[in-house]
Write an enzyme that holds these catalytic residues in place. Structure first.
Site, short mmCIF file in Angstrom:
data_model
loop_
_atom_site.label_atom_id
_atom_site.label_comp_id
_atom_site.label_asym_id
_atom_site.label_seq_id
_atom_site.Cartn_x
_atom_site.Cartn_y
_atom_site.Cartn_z
N CYS A 27 0.83 -1.20 0.00
CA CYS A 27 0.00 0.00 0.00
C CYS A 27 0.86 1.25 0.00
O CYS A 27 1.40 1.65 1.03
CB CYS A 27 -0.92 -0.03 1.22
SG CYS A 27 -1.92 1.46 1.40
N CYS B 289 -0.34 4.12 2.21
CA CYS B 289 -0.05 3.96 3.63
C CYS B 289 1.43 4.19 3.92
O CYS B 289 1.78 4.83 4.91
CB CYS B 289 -0.37 2.54 4.10
SG CYS B 289 -1.84 1.82 3.37
N ASP B 290 2.30 3.64 3.10
CA ASP B 290 3.70 3.55 3.49
C ASP B 290 4.68 4.37 2.64
O ASP B 290 5.86 4.44 2.96
CB ASP B 290 4.14 2.08 3.46
CG ASP B 290 3.31 1.23 4.42
OD1 ASP B 290 2.92 1.76 5.47
OD2 ASP B 290 3.04 0.06 4.11
#
Ligand code: NAP
Length: 305
Positions: free
Chosen positions: A131, A134-135
């Site tokens: 993701c 997200c990261d």
């Protein structure tokens, strides 16, 4: 007969439980044998509102769980084996026991497809991610690869160029399956390179606890070479956990549950779905939590009629 059974223990399930429990519906929540959902394999979560310092994924899920428990959710650490429609509701079977309920909120989520490597498992959350939203932030001025050739791989690569110094897409064939517009955008981005006809056969860095490289195999010549990188993003698709619902409710061609637009209602009255199980598009903890809330409100309204 129980009023509400919730199946699944990610942000959607726990939020549904918090709302249902506070509405005095005494929900039972089946959290499964591996509770917590996708956030359990995420390290720092920095985009969940309310945690300005960030929070670890498992800790966030523990907090969701405590909040649901505080209002009286009956939590069962069991895997639901089957779900049936019966007169006036549903029958849920788990561990040889059956439960009858007037409504069910499904929140079993989806899973990012994995490359299936032992090193990937060991380094998940330590340089390996599925993701970029997200990261990506953790890869400022770093080199990363994105595996895949679909729209997700294009989107994630473009997004990652905001942070990473270099993004290389590794694709197993010599052409992408992504839409033309997404491909054009990718080819026009000077920070993105492509390695065609290659698969990742090993992620390097297990000995030091973080990603240091990837071992690639040419799918045509069989040649192997190592690439020095800091992160691996697999963008090879997601699969919804809709097995329990097959044959019971309408699923789309990718097996996501179809809902009445703007609600969590399925084509079966009393059966509601929330979270990634009905959302191939946003797939965020906060959006899952939002639809968990919607499902509890939809169930409450259904029960009051
Ligand atoms: P996808 O279209 O199924 O593409 C998956 C890609 O991963 C394919 O290129 C596939 O290679 C590759 N792949 C699959 N398994 C692999 C493995 N084990 N090892 C290496 N490569 C592997 O999935 P997606 O990109 O996540 O897209 C899902 C859906 O969402 C699509 O309908 C897409 O159009 C849509 N979407 C749209 C947007 C947008 O429009 N903004 C953004 C994201 C997603 P092959 O090509 O060789 O099969």
């Amino acid at each position: 007969m129980i009023d509400v059974i919730i199946i699944g223990s990610g942000p959607a399930g726990w939020t549904a439980a918090i709302y249902a429990a506070r509405a005095s519906l005494a929900p039972i929540l089946f959290e499964g044998n591996e509770p917590g959902g996708q956030l359990m394999t995420t390290t720092d979560v920095e985009n969940f509102p309310g945690f300005p310092e960030g929070i670890q994924g498992p800790e966030l899920m523990q907090r969701f769980r405590e909040q649901a428990k505080r209002f009286g959710t009956d939590i069962k650490t069991e895997q639901v084996e089957s779900l049936k429609i019966i007169d006036g509701g549903f029958e849920v079977a788990s561990k040889g026991q059956t439960y009858q309920t007037r409504t069910v909120i499904m929140a079993t989520g989806a899973e990012a497809r994995r490359l299936g490597l032992e090193s990937e498992k060991k380094l998940y959350g330590h340089g390996v991610s599925a993701c970029a939203t997200c990261d990506g932030f953790f890869f400022k001025q770093k080199k990363v690869i994105v595996v895949g050739g679909g729209d997700s791989a294009m989107e994630e690569s473009n997004f990652l160029t905001r942070f990473a110094s270099e993004v290389t897409i590794v694709h197993r064939r010599a052409e992408f399956r992504a839409s033309k517009i997404m491909q054009d955008r990718t080819f026009a981005n000077p920070k993105i390179k492509v390695i065609w006809n290659a698969e990742v056969i090993e992620i390097l860095g297990v000995d030091v606890g973080h990603v240091t490289g990837a071992r690639l195999k040419d799918t045509v010549t069989g040649e192997i070479h190592d690439l020095s990188i800091d992160g691996v993003f697999a963008a090879i698709g997601h699969e919804p956990n809709s097995r329990l619902l097959q044959g019971l409710v309408d699923l789309d061609e990718k097996k996501y549950v179809s809902v009445v637009k703007g609600t969590t209602m399925t084509n079966v009255p009393g059966l509601f779905v929330s979270g990634d199980l009905q959302d191939p598009r946003y797939r965020q903890a906060i959006t899952a939590a939002g639809t968990g809330c919607m499902a509890a409100l939809d169930a409450e309204k259904y029960l009051s009629h």
